[in-house]
Design an enzyme around this catalytic site. Structure first.
Site, PDB file in Angstrom:
ATOM      1  N   SER A 177       0.848  -1.199   0.000  1.00  0.00           N
ATOM      2  CA  SER A 177       0.000   0.000   0.000  1.00  0.00           C
ATOM      3  C   SER A 177       0.879   1.243   0.000  1.00  0.00           C
ATOM      4  O   SER A 177       1.657   1.442  -0.922  1.00  0.00           O
ATOM      5  CB  SER A 177      -0.951  -0.034   1.202  1.00  0.00           C
ATOM      6  OG  SER A 177      -1.841   1.055   1.176  1.00  0.00           O
ATOM      7  N   HIS A 204      -2.711  -1.154  -3.310  1.00  0.00           N
ATOM      8  CA  HIS A 204      -3.834  -0.248  -3.072  1.00  0.00           C
ATOM      9  C   HIS A 204      -3.652   0.995  -3.942  1.00  0.00           C
ATOM     10  O   HIS A 204      -2.726   1.784  -3.733  1.00  0.00           O
ATOM     11  CB  HIS A 204      -3.891   0.172  -1.602  1.00  0.00           C
ATOM     12  CG  HIS A 204      -4.139  -0.966  -0.667  1.00  0.00           C
ATOM     13  ND1 HIS A 204      -3.971  -0.853   0.698  1.00  0.00           N
ATOM     14  CD2 HIS A 204      -4.536  -2.246  -0.885  1.00  0.00           C
ATOM     15  CE1 HIS A 204      -4.270  -2.014   1.274  1.00  0.00           C
ATOM     16  NE2 HIS A 204      -4.604  -2.870   0.334  1.00  0.00           N
ATOM     17  N   ASP A 300      -4.129  -5.034   6.083  1.00  0.00           N
ATOM     18  CA  ASP A 300      -4.593  -5.837   4.954  1.00  0.00           C
ATOM     19  C   ASP A 300      -3.546  -6.891   4.605  1.00  0.00           C
ATOM     20  O   ASP A 300      -2.361  -6.587   4.490  1.00  0.00           O
ATOM     21  CB  ASP A 300      -4.851  -4.935   3.743  1.00  0.00           C
ATOM     22  CG  ASP A 300      -5.447  -5.699   2.571  1.00  0.00           C
ATOM     23  OD1 ASP A 300      -6.151  -6.700   2.804  1.00  0.00           O
ATOM     24  OD2 ASP A 300      -5.195  -5.292   1.421  1.00  0.00           O
TER      25      ASP A 300
END
Length: 357
Positions: A177, A204, A300
């Protein structure tokens, strides 16, 4: 208190970003600027912890301003980018030059055109995270003329006596991310065209950014890099980037693994989701898989990685010192899932070695 300067040529966006930031009592906007020249002057005088920077500005644009900041007074810079192909390409270039992350600039000069609450929460979280990280691990100067140093995995690595047999593992799943684009670029650019595995990436990123991201990686790497499409076959020496706003799964069609690009689960906090990717790779490939969690906020990937590891997968987490934000890798380490914790500079080599573990 985290001190921020907002640099944007649009009075509307200067005001909007200031409002978003000041929703958080731990953030203070200490100055605003309408172009890069004014921004540099205020940064030198006020010494903020973080800067938000528009890309397209008069007099001195965002990327030129960023280069000067990273050369003379490095500090965390979050780019504010339009959701266009040109905006995506400029943002990816800015990340390569030292920006830590970006937020999207939605079209239209009305607050109704933005999901203000979600954007505000996301921006404030990013600002505080990168400021805290910079205090622990101060940013290094990036010279404007600096050429990135690449330490590639040598071709003969895979034909040496220790690696002459067929690798045990042949699927690499990467979840990443904040700070991800330059980190992924570094890892992939060090792999040879003969790399004996397929790589799947959940970064992401908004939908408008993932195809330019894949194209940029493809132009810089010896392996092929593509934005994933539903039904793509698994092939060695190819990396697939999940499209923004979708999920990337690996499913078995008979005995053959095949990429699925899907919308479900719609309830996932992130799309793409590292959890969805890791779980599907673990269930379909088991001991043939290597899972890698790199820089990023939040957690995540941790639940999906539990599945991957339980099925015999090998797990690598990026080290705290080499992350822009140590959130996702920390969740892997704290959960007892990491087989190795590795600095960014060594991830490509450790991934290559993990194919034989």
């Amino acid at each position: 208190m985290t001190r921020v300067i907002v640099v944007d040529d649009s009075a509307f966006f200067r005001s909007s970003i200031t409002k978003m930031l000041t929703q958080d009592s731990e953030i203070e906007v200490i100055g605003v600027a309408k172009d890069g020249i004014e921004g540099l002057e205020k940064i030198k005088n006020l010494k903020p912890d973080v800067v938000t920077m528009d890309i397209e500005m008069p007099k001195l644009d965002g990327i030129s301003t960023l280069k000067i900041i990273m050369d003379e007074m490095p500090l965390p810079v979050i780019m504010v980018s339009s959701l266009t192909k040109e905006g995506a390409e400029a943002t990816l270039k800015a990340l390569e030059f030292g920006a830590v992350d970006f937020i999207p600039k939605y079209p239209g000069n009305s607050l109704a055109s933005m999901d203000l609450a979600a954007l505000s929460s996301d921006l404030c979280t990013k600002v505080k995270a990168v400021a805290a990280r910079a205090k622990r691990f101060p940013l290094k100067r990036i010279r404007k003329d600096k050429v990135p140093i690449i330490s590639p995995v040598k071709k003969d690595f895979f034909t040496s006596p220790n690696h002459s047999e067929r690798s045990r593992r042949d699927i690499i799943a990467i979840g990443v991310s904040t700070g991800g684009p330059p980190a992924v670029q570094k890892v992939l650019s060090e792999l040879p065209e003969t790399f004996p595995a397929c790589i799947l990436i959940a970064q992401h990123m908004p939908a408008a950014f993932t195809k330019p991201f894949a194209e940029r990686l493809n132009s810089m790497c010896k392996i092929s890099v593509k934005e994933a499409e539903h039904g793509n076959p698994i092939k060695n020496g190819i990396a697939y980037v999940c499209p923004g706003g979708r999920h990337l799964r690996l499913d078995l069609k008979g005995a053959l693994p095949q990429i699925s690009v899907v919308s479900e689960p719609s309830t996932a906090l992130y799309k793409p989701s590292a959890n969805v990717l890791m779980e599907s790779v673990g269930k379909s490939m088991g001991g043939r898989s290597v899972g890698v969690i790199m820089t990023g906020m939040g957690s995540d990937g941790v639940e999906g990685m539990r599945v991957l590891k339980s099925k015999g997968g090998f797990v690598i987490a990026q080290s705290e010192a080499s992350c822009v934000v140590y959130g996702m890798p920390k969740a892997i380490v704290d959960g007892g899932l990491a087989d190795e914790v590795v600095d960014l500079d060594n991830i490509a080599e450790r991934v290559a070695s993990a194919l034989y573990k």
